[in-house]
Design a protein around this motif. Structure first.
Motif, mmCIF file in Angstrom:
data_model
loop_
_atom_site.group_PDB
_atom_site.id
_atom_site.type_symbol
_atom_site.label_atom_id
_atom_site.label_comp_id
_atom_site.label_asym_id
_atom_site.label_seq_id
_atom_site.Cartn_x
_atom_site.Cartn_y
_atom_site.Cartn_z
ATOM 1 N N TYR A 120 -3.052 5.629 8.383
ATOM 2 C CA TYR A 120 -2.410 6.415 9.444
ATOM 3 C C TYR A 120 -3.454 7.125 10.284
ATOM 4 N N HIS A 138 -2.531 5.120 19.790
ATOM 5 C CA HIS A 138 -2.698 4.722 18.384
ATOM 6 C C HIS A 138 -1.982 3.408 18.092
ATOM 7 N N TYR A 143 -2.545 0.969 14.750
ATOM 8 C CA TYR A 143 -2.071 1.828 13.654
ATOM 9 C C TYR A 143 -0.592 1.551 13.370
ATOM 10 N N ALA A 145 1.135 3.653 11.175
ATOM 11 C CA ALA A 145 1.709 4.927 10.720
ATOM 12 C C ALA A 145 0.959 6.028 11.455
ATOM 13 N N ILE A 146 1.659 7.094 11.814
ATOM 14 C CA ILE A 146 1.030 8.093 12.694
ATOM 15 C C ILE A 146 1.395 9.517 12.296
ATOM 16 N N ARG A 147 0.349 10.349 12.227
ATOM 17 C CA ARG A 147 0.546 11.780 12.006
ATOM 18 C C ARG A 147 0.752 12.454 13.353
ATOM 19 N N ILE A 347 -0.930 5.345 1.136
ATOM 20 C CA ILE A 347 -1.394 5.242 2.519
ATOM 21 C C ILE A 347 -2.810 5.810 2.545
ATOM 22 N N GLU A 349 -5.513 7.885 5.061
ATOM 23 C CA GLU A 349 -5.802 8.546 6.342
ATOM 24 C C GLU A 349 -7.056 7.911 6.941
#
Ligand code: CS2
Ligand code: MG
Length: 412
Positions: A120, A138, A143, A145-147, A347, A349
């Motif tokens: 992510y 992103h 990507y 998955a994203i924060r 996951i 980071e």
């Protein structure tokens, strides 16, 4: 085989990194990341003054013995400085062992359990249009998955939002969305938990409306809420199907998560400031979290992280290994080998390092279709270019801190 040389290399290409390099009489070298953001030189001293002399002449293959010796013989246990130093030794020795075996490290950890590690990235913006642009960037980079972090109306500077996207009043230069600042003194930011709690659910509602139901979304509370505030946030985010809510309360108090858990089914992640399995004892046994956030770099290395994740696996708790840019490419590579091998990977980071960092650390990992893979080079797959490293001397850097409107210091 014997250890003949132990070097500690400090370099600051885009930010400060501390790297341990161990050399053997058979010509193998191993690297370990010992970077502790904002307190780097404390680990340098721990390694140079107290650890390096103990390693000379030792058999690098005896990784578990070296780990137990460094942990127990110091008498003083745990803590980020100690555990970052031990981690660097542990990862450097695994690097050497895997090179001697002519295999990528993940093969020695049991082999690949998957084709790659879902990563992510960090999307941020001072307001929704900026945030949406960041999410799109992103997605364009692959990507999966994203924060999501945003500015909060009324606050000048906030964790996770790059300085060029927040209103003035911010001190120091920031690198991308990264909080560390190269400055002689820490920057002051402002904080208001009630304003934050009012704002965030609407942000996730808007992101879901714009990007649909499938994209895994994460959010970092950065230790700023009380348990009941965290419970409120978790509950209010339930309609948006979060992948996780991270560090909702200060991490020191494991019992706080009991209260949060009682009120919300939003998955919880914690642990980037932890450094041993003991920090997780209650959290794992009582199943109060869903993801373990420890960094290989700050938790004593590959050896204890493997044990920690095996413990977590019994409770269906998965990995979410810390990977901001203050983890060096060496620490990231170690995380990728571990993530590829363990069954309960969740996951990873992944914030991209800058070009100067990538010139200092020559790497073999790949990032394709949202998946990280450490590559097939023997060892961890990272080499340090000493000439490049020498171009960037250490620079004083501090993490920022928070004050409330009345001047009270708050968790940052
Ligand atoms: C963060 C970090 O990556 C994260 O989730 O919370 O960016 C953290 O602020 C830094 O690692 C502090 O050094
Ligand atoms: Mg975090």
């Amino acid at each position: 085989m014997k250890i003949t040389q132990v070097e500690v290399i400090v370099t600051s290409p885009d930010r400060n990194f501390v790297t341990l390099k161990i050399t053997t009489d058979e010509g193998h070298t191993g690297l370990g990341d010992a970077t502790l953001n904002g307190r780097e030189l404390a680990v340098v001293s721990y390694l140079k003054d107290h650890v390096a002399p103990l390693l000379i002449g030792k058999d690098p293959h005896r990784i578990e013995d070296a780990w137990q010796f460094l942990y127990r013989s110091a008498y003083w246990r745990r803590g980020p400085v100690t555990m970052a130093a031990i981690a660097a030794v542990d990862v450097a020795l695994w690097d050497i062992k895997a090179k001697a075996a002519n295999m990528p490290l993940y093969q020695l950890l049991g082999g690949a359990s998957r084709t790659g590690c879902l990563a992510y990235g960090h999307a941020s913006g001072k307001d929704l249009p900026e945030l949406f642009d960041s999410v799109r960037q992103h997605l364009d980079q692959g990507y999966g998955a994203i924060r999501i972090q945003t500015g909060v109306p009324g606050l000048k500077a906030i964790y996770g939002v790059a300085s060029n996207t927040v209103a003035s009043g911010n001190v120091g230069k920031r690198y991308d969305h990264e909080p560390a600042q190269r400055a002689p003194l820490p920057a002051e930011e402002d904080w208001d938990t009630r304003a934050y709690l009012r704002h965030i659910p609407g942000v996730f509602e808007a992101v879901r409306a714009e990007f649909g139901p499938e994209l895994p979304l994460l959010h970092d509370g950065h230790h700023r809420m009380t348990p009941i505030q965290a419970a409120k946030l978790g509950k209010s985010l339930e309609p948006f199907d979060m992948f996780w809510l991270e560090d909702c309360t200060p991490a020191e108090n494991q019992e706080a998560l009991r209260l949060v858990r009682r009120h919300t089914i939003t998955p919880l992640a914690i642990g980037e400031v932890f450094n041993t399995v003991w920090d997780y004892q209650t959290l794992i046994q009582e199943q109060l979290i869903d993801f373990v956030r420890s960094a290989v770099t700050h938790t004593g290395g590959i050896s204890p992280m493997k044990k920690l994740m095996d413990f977590a696996a019994q409770y269906q708790i998965k990995s979410g290994i810390h990977g901001p840019t203050d983890i060096s490419p060496v620490g990231m590579a170690a995380a990728m080998h571990l993530g590829l091998a363990i069954h309960n990977f969740g996951i990873q980071e992944y914030m991209k390092h800058g070009e100067a960092t990538n010139r200092v650390f020559e790497q073999s990992f790949t990032f394709n279709n949202g998946l990280l893979h450490p590559g097939e080079k023997p060892g961890i797959g990272v080499e340090l270019n000493i000439d490049e490293a020498g171009k960037y001397p250490y620079q004083t850097a501090y993490l920022p801190f928070n004050r409330l409107a009345d001047g009270t210091v708050h968790d940052w």
